[in-house]
Motif scaffolding. Structure first.
Motif, PDB file in Angstrom:
ATOM      1  N   ILE A  17      16.134  29.045  93.222  1.00  0.00           N
ATOM      2  CA  ILE A  17      15.479  29.628  94.522  1.00  0.00           C
ATOM      3  C   ILE A  17      15.742  30.892  95.112  1.00  0.00           C
ATOM      4  N   GLU A  18      16.920  31.318  94.874  1.00  0.00           N
ATOM      5  CA  GLU A  18      16.904  32.958  95.006  1.00  0.00           C
ATOM      6  C   GLU A  18      15.954  33.795  94.392  1.00  0.00           C
ATOM      7  N   ARG A  19      15.529  33.298  93.199  1.00  0.00           N
ATOM      8  CA  ARG A  19      14.474  34.184  92.369  1.00  0.00           C
ATOM      9  C   ARG A  19      12.876  33.645  92.558  1.00  0.00           C
ATOM     10  N   ALA A  20      12.742  32.981  93.831  1.00  0.00           N
ATOM     11  CA  ALA A  20      11.405  32.257  93.832  1.00  0.00           C
ATOM     12  C   ALA A  20      10.719  33.100  94.921  1.00  0.00           C
ATOM     13  N   PRO A  21       9.597  34.235  94.489  1.00  0.00           N
ATOM     14  CA  PRO A  21       8.987  34.692  95.586  1.00  0.00           C
ATOM     15  C   PRO A  21       8.047  33.982  96.102  1.00  0.00           C
ATOM     16  N   VAL A  22       7.641  32.890  95.725  1.00  0.00           N
ATOM     17  CA  VAL A  22       6.820  32.032  96.473  1.00  0.00           C
ATOM     18  C   VAL A  22       7.343  31.701  97.777  1.00  0.00           C
ATOM     19  N   LEU A  23       8.569  31.880  97.943  1.00  0.00           N
ATOM     20  CA  LEU A  23       9.086  31.392  99.193  1.00  0.00           C
ATOM     21  C   LEU A  23       8.872  32.762 100.480  1.00  0.00           C
ATOM     22  N   ASP A  24       8.481  33.883  99.805  1.00  0.00           N
ATOM     23  CA  ASP A  24       8.437  35.016 100.697  1.00  0.00           C
ATOM     24  C   ASP A  24       7.594  34.963 101.916  1.00  0.00           C
ATOM     25  N   ARG A  25       6.392  34.238 101.552  1.00  0.00           N
ATOM     26  CA  ARG A  25       5.525  34.521 102.835  1.00  0.00           C
ATOM     27  C   ARG A  25       6.000  33.710 103.762  1.00  0.00           C
ATOM     28  N   PRO A  26       6.495  32.272 103.821  1.00  0.00           N
ATOM     29  CA  PRO A  26       7.222  31.597 104.906  1.00  0.00           C
ATOM     30  C   PRO A  26       8.092  32.122 105.419  1.00  0.00           C
ATOM     31  N   VAL A  27       9.048  32.876 104.418  1.00  0.00           N
ATOM     32  CA  VAL A  27      10.396  33.557 104.883  1.00  0.00           C
ATOM     33  C   VAL A  27       9.919  34.590 106.052  1.00  0.00           C
ATOM     34  N   ARG A  28       8.742  35.554 105.457  1.00  0.00           N
ATOM     35  CA  ARG A  28       8.345  36.725 106.282  1.00  0.00           C
ATOM     36  C   ARG A  28       8.000  36.200 107.699  1.00  0.00           C
ATOM     37  N   ALA A  29       7.158  35.142 107.639  1.00  0.00           N
ATOM     38  CA  ALA A  29       6.444  34.789 108.881  1.00  0.00           C
ATOM     39  C   ALA A  29       7.566  34.027 109.833  1.00  0.00           C
ATOM     40  N   LEU A  30       8.646  33.585 109.355  1.00  0.00           N
ATOM     41  CA  LEU A  30       9.603  32.753 110.281  1.00  0.00           C
ATOM     42  C   LEU A  30      10.589  33.967 110.541  1.00  0.00           C
ATOM     43  N   SER A  31      10.847  34.853 109.822  1.00  0.00           N
ATOM     44  CA  SER A  31      11.911  35.915 110.018  1.00  0.00           C
ATOM     45  C   SER A  31      11.308  36.844 111.150  1.00  0.00           C
ATOM     46  N   LEU A 109      19.392  38.612 107.013  1.00  0.00           N
ATOM     47  CA  LEU A 109      19.909  38.573 105.739  1.00  0.00           C
ATOM     48  C   LEU A 109      18.733  39.217 104.860  1.00  0.00           C
ATOM     49  N   HIS A 110      19.296  39.571 103.525  1.00  0.00           N
ATOM     50  CA  HIS A 110      18.593  39.980 102.382  1.00  0.00           C
ATOM     51  C   HIS A 110      17.599  38.878 102.078  1.00  0.00           C
ATOM     52  N   ARG A 111      16.488  39.386 101.243  1.00  0.00           N
ATOM     53  CA  ARG A 111      15.699  38.476 100.684  1.00  0.00           C
ATOM     54  C   ARG A 111      16.030  37.386  99.975  1.00  0.00           C
ATOM     55  N   HIS A 112      17.005  37.533  99.045  1.00  0.00           N
ATOM     56  CA  HIS A 112      17.306  36.371  98.025  1.00  0.00           C
ATOM     57  C   HIS A 112      18.245  35.497  98.990  1.00  0.00           C
ATOM     58  N   GLN A 113      19.062  35.816 100.033  1.00  0.00           N
ATOM     59  CA  GLN A 113      19.715  34.950 100.882  1.00  0.00           C
ATOM     60  C   GLN A 113      18.678  34.311 101.641  1.00  0.00           C
ATOM     61  N   GLN A 114      17.708  34.922 102.170  1.00  0.00           N
ATOM     62  CA  GLN A 114      16.732  34.246 103.092  1.00  0.00           C
ATOM     63  C   GLN A 114      15.917  33.100 102.287  1.00  0.00           C
ATOM     64  N   ARG A 115      15.467  33.573 100.773  1.00  0.00           N
ATOM     65  CA  ARG A 115      14.988  32.332 100.088  1.00  0.00           C
ATOM     66  C   ARG A 115      15.558  31.196 100.227  1.00  0.00           C
ATOM     67  N   VAL A 116      17.066  31.551  99.774  1.00  0.00           N
ATOM     68  CA  VAL A 116      18.157  30.141  99.940  1.00  0.00           C
ATOM     69  C   VAL A 116      18.111  29.665 101.271  1.00  0.00           C
ATOM     70  N   GLY A 117      18.282  30.384 102.167  1.00  0.00           N
ATOM     71  CA  GLY A 117      18.461  30.023 103.430  1.00  0.00           C
ATOM     72  C   GLY A 117      17.246  29.142 104.292  1.00  0.00           C
ATOM     73  N   ILE A 118      15.841  29.475 103.596  1.00  0.00           N
ATOM     74  CA  ILE A 118      14.911  28.727 104.288  1.00  0.00           C
ATOM     75  C   ILE A 118      14.723  27.239 103.577  1.00  0.00           C
ATOM     76  N   VAL A 119      15.124  27.366 102.328  1.00  0.00           N
ATOM     77  CA  VAL A 119      14.986  25.703 101.790  1.00  0.00           C
ATOM     78  C   VAL A 119      16.520  25.091 102.552  1.00  0.00           C
ATOM     79  N   HIS A 120      17.437  25.759 102.701  1.00  0.00           N
ATOM     80  CA  HIS A 120      18.715  25.148 103.420  1.00  0.00           C
ATOM     81  C   HIS A 120      18.171  24.808 104.779  1.00  0.00           C
ATOM     82  N   ALA A 121      17.549  25.424 105.452  1.00  0.00           N
ATOM     83  CA  ALA A 121      16.810  25.040 106.743  1.00  0.00           C
ATOM     84  C   ALA A 121      15.838  23.777 106.653  1.00  0.00           C
TER      85      ALA A 121
END
Ligand code: FES
Length: 309
Positions: A17-31, A109-121
């Motif tokens: 999950i940390e290395r999944a760039p597919v999560l970056d778009r929703p991460v950026r929008a929500l962040s 948080l930084h990007r890797h943390q945010q990717r894990v964080g969004i799946v946690h959320a």
């Protein structure tokens, strides 16, 4: 066989999950949305946990998780329907402040943390939805369905809790990234640099062996803190000197944590832990010497008048 097992263990999945760039778009929008909704100030500081000296989120999540686990156990061992329904409802009420504090911390948080964080959320949002549906089923007399929905909710919450642990304990979200600094310097006073080399009113970095220190000279006064921000290790010497109600502070360039330069106290989050401070003194030759603060209880900063220690 062993490598197949290693690839499916929970930590390996969290690392994927940390290395999944597919999560970056929703991460950026929500962040971006959260950052816009939570400008720096007392309300955001409270969500981070600044008044408590540690992140508020880990303490608050115990309530919904504890209530929901207890409700499922009561269901399992034929406890009172009324008691398990009440626990589900209290857990739902506690989920809201838990989510608010989690989102505030996650947005810085930084990007890797945010990717894990969004799946946690997402896991915790799924758990909340399932427990909400469970409560509805219970109050409308569909107890069997309510129990099934609660069991599903607890499974989702457990996945979320595991990812929260990965975030905090493996990726260091919420922990102080500066705490060890004060313990790494050898005891006693250490020569840092001549006072005359320090520019007046500007943040500079000076090395004490392998430790990076932030130094701010203001006339005869000198303030020394760890240069690695307690929040996520940002370089404080690249930040700004700010005046907050007459108090000289340094603001971190990464997420804006603000520390009082005289002793490292947190004025604004997201950092919640004090920035390690160093006591300083001047020799007769004008050499600045430092040692970790806390040896004598004196103020960390010093001035020329204190040179005769
Ligand atoms: S590293 Fe995040 S505020 Fe300094």
């Amino acid at each position: 066989m062993i490598s197949a097992l290693a690839a499916t263990r929970p930590a390996a999945l969290a690392e994927r999950i940390e290395r999944a760039p597919v999560l970056d778009r929703p991460v950026r929008a929500l962040s971006d949305t959260v950052v816009r909704a939570l400008p720096q100030g007392p309300r955001t500081d409270a969500l981070h946990g600044v008044p408590f000296g540690q992140p508020a989120h880990p303490a608050l999540v115990r309530m919904p998780l504890g209530c929901w686990t207890s409700a499922v156990l009561l269901d399992l061992f034929r406890g009172s329907e009324r008691a398990s329904g009440t626990l589900v409802a209290v857990g739902l009420a506690a989920a809201l402040p838990s989510a608010a504090t989690g989102l505030a911390d996650w947005s810085a948080l930084h990007r890797h943390q945010q990717r894990v964080g969004i799946v946690h959320a997402i896991s915790q949002a799924g758990a909340t939805t399932l427990f909400g549906a469970s409560l509805l089923a219970r109050v409308t007399g569909r107890h069997g369905q309510g129990k099934m929905l609660s069991a599903g909710g607890l499974a989702a919450a457990t996945v979320g809790a595991y990812l929260g642990g990965h975030l905090a304990l493996r990726l260091g979200a919420g922990a102080s990234h500066a705490e060890p600094i004060g313990h790494l310097a050898a005891l006693g006073w250490h020569d840092l640099c001549p006072l005359a080399e320090l520019p007046d009113g500007h943040l500079v970095r000076r090395q004490l062996g392998y430790l990076s220190l932030l130094v701010l000279r203001q006339g005869d006064a000198v303030h020394v803190l760890s240069d690695h921000c307690a929040h996520l290790g940002g370089p404080l010497h690249q930040g700004r000197v700010v005046d907050i109600e007459g108090i000289t502070c340094v603001s971190c360039p990464w997420h804006g944590s603000t520390f009082r330069v005289s002793d490292g106290a947190v004025i604004h989050g997201p950092a919640t832990a004090r920035q390690p401070a160093f006591e300083s003194r001047l020799t007769d030759e004008g050499l600045l010497q430092v040692r970790p603060a806390g040896h004598t209880g004196r103020r960390a900063s010093t001035t020329r008048r204190q040179a005769a220690w």
